[in-house]
Enzyme design. Structure first.
Site, mmCIF file in Angstrom:
data_model
loop_
_atom_site.group_PDB
_atom_site.id
_atom_site.type_symbol
_atom_site.label_atom_id
_atom_site.label_comp_id
_atom_site.label_asym_id
_atom_site.label_seq_id
_atom_site.Cartn_x
_atom_site.Cartn_y
_atom_site.Cartn_z
ATOM 1 N N ALA A 30 4.602 0.226 -13.195
ATOM 2 C CA ALA A 30 3.553 -0.630 -12.632
ATOM 3 C C ALA A 30 2.910 0.007 -11.408
ATOM 4 O O ALA A 30 1.830 -0.372 -11.006
ATOM 5 C CB ALA A 30 4.157 -1.981 -12.265
ATOM 6 N N LYS A 31 3.607 0.965 -10.797
ATOM 7 C CA LYS A 31 3.085 1.672 -9.612
ATOM 8 C C LYS A 31 2.584 0.688 -8.570
ATOM 9 O O LYS A 31 1.500 0.830 -8.028
ATOM 10 C CB LYS A 31 2.022 2.689 -10.037
ATOM 11 C CG LYS A 31 2.586 3.717 -11.036
ATOM 12 C CD LYS A 31 1.604 4.783 -11.444
ATOM 13 C CE LYS A 31 2.238 5.857 -12.324
ATOM 14 N NZ LYS A 31 2.540 5.435 -13.712
ATOM 15 N N ARG A 32 3.401 -0.310 -8.268
ATOM 16 C CA ARG A 32 3.035 -1.335 -7.316
ATOM 17 C C ARG A 32 3.359 -0.906 -5.891
ATOM 18 O O ARG A 32 4.014 0.115 -5.656
ATOM 19 C CB ARG A 32 3.766 -2.641 -7.639
ATOM 20 C CG ARG A 32 3.401 -3.242 -8.989
ATOM 21 C CD ARG A 32 1.935 -3.624 -9.082
ATOM 22 N NE ARG A 32 1.671 -4.475 -10.237
ATOM 23 C CZ ARG A 32 1.192 -4.051 -11.401
ATOM 24 N NH1 ARG A 32 0.917 -2.780 -11.599
ATOM 25 N NH2 ARG A 32 0.977 -4.901 -12.399
#
Lengths: 278, 278
Positions: A92-94
């Site tokens: 998700a590369k949050r």
């Protein structure tokens, strides 16, 4: 899933393969389009066919968000279907300010029950730490990515005056700082496979951490080279392949083809593990 | 929404206020909990009460993802409800390899119809560019964030050898490089309001871009100081307030209180615009 459990699974399956579940409605076999949830039907068949050869599954959130609430629901069903002995990664590369990162962590760890989430480091400590506070859960921090744009910032030389030793590259600084916020039991790093020559530099900074390595297969990374540089005494690698496996075929036998492809990778991994004395 | 349309709205409303729609089910007034969709009911009332005073709305995705498919649906309804003369920002902080970033862009620009998405810069050019390829849409790139962790990487000195002029800080390099990928009509930057003294440095690199400034209000940023340093000839600022406005009250009159708070900010902005000759 704890580190010990993950290492056990790697030993049982003789594999450190992660299958990227990145289903594209335009690429999945036509006969699935009449299913009530074609994306889930596709993922389910891929999981059934590859489960013996993979220790981890990594859905990339973009492929689900792209479909709105329907996509989100396909993601939830997919996660529930992944066997419990597999490590799950929400790619998700949050990353956001502390209290907001905590909401993301809750979304992926509580609302859903992923084992890990990929996290972007740019916003620093309070954006990463909330992901480390869940028992048995992991933050997988972007250090060195597999895309062309990695050159733009990740390879910048960070001036000496920041830390008092030799110049280092930004991704090395990211590895070093982030590693100090967690430990080898709750943090991994993303290191792109197209940067094979960089794995040695990465291993100098984080010899014991697990690395999630995307970019093998369609993006051109070399499994053997990466493994020879990256394997550590606990294996320490999860190597992801998405397109090469999930789109190995596109007819009625797409799942069988995916299974064959995963098996081929697993066989190579078995040999590489043996070569490393594991 | 184009830059020209946005500037027009600012002139009509005498405001550069962005309201952050970050609804927390634990904080919204109790009487809304019996609604079929309490989050949407809350947002709807806030939008009705603040629409005259705000030129932009910014839902932070974490507050919706946190609730799974239900949250996603509340987000879609909220977006559809925001008046068409307001600029909309998906505060998602996304960014991935090129073809995956394109899916995120489609999710927010096509599947939903946000005017803009916040984007994390760490993965470089191909992770940012897909967001620039939609007519009338915007990428809002994180440059300098409002949280404590901003110190960890954004203020690192980048060595001279990288670019041949004086040492600069990483966020300045991010501003410079990213600005070269887009223009003032499709790119803005996030610059945290808690970094008031840094706005002058930012304006040296990007005098003409719009800046999205979070951190005013609950996070401690100072509206007047930020505005005096940051306003340019087209205004060039969107100043976000979330908690200070949406939780101004928590009884039956919560929306009225939110409206009053937004009006107060708008009045101050009107004076600051006048002071700047706008």
């Amino acid at each position: 899933m704890t580190r010990q459990q993950l290492v056990e699974q790697i030993k049982i399956k003789r594999s450190y393969l992660c299958v990227g579940l990145d289903p594209d409605i335009k690429k999945i076999p036509a006969h699935l389009l009449s299913e009530p949830d074609p994306i889930f039907a596709f993922n389910k068949a891929i999981i059934d066919a590859t489960g013996k050869f993979a220790v981890a599954y990594k859905p990339n959130l973009a492929f689900y968000e792209n479909m709105g609430a329907k996509g989100w629901s396909a993601l939830e069903k997919t996660l529930a279907y992944i066997p419990k002995d597999c490590f799950t990664i929400a790619d998700a590369k949050r990353g956001d300010i502390g209290n907001t990162s905590l909401l993301y962590a809750r979304a992926f760890f509580d609302q859903m029950s992923f084992d890990s989430v990929t996290v972007a480091p740019y916003m620093g400590e309070d954006s990463v730490k909330p992901f480390l506070e869940f028992k048995g859960k992991w933050a997988i921090v972007l250090a060195l990515t597999s895309n062309k744009g990695a050159d733009d910032f990740q390879f910048l030389k960070v001036a000496k005056s920041n830390h008092g030793d030799n110049d280092q590259l930004l991704f090395e600084m990211v590895l070093k700082k982030c590693a100090s916020w967690g430990d080898i039991n709750n943090m991994m790093f993303v290191v792109g496979a197209t940067q094979a020559d960089m794995i040695n530099r990465v291993r100098k900074v984080v010899p014991d951490h697990f690395l999630l390595v995307p970019g093998v297969g369609a993006q051109g990374g070399d499994l053997a080279a990466i493994s020879r540089s990256g394997l550590n005494k606990d294996c320490g690698l999860l190597i992801n392949s998405s397109r090469q496996i999930i789109y190995a075929g596109n007819g009625n036998d797409f799942a069988e083809k995916a299974g064959e492809e995963a098996k081929k990778v697993q066989k190579e991994m078995d040999l590489l593990l043996k070569e490393a004395g594991l």
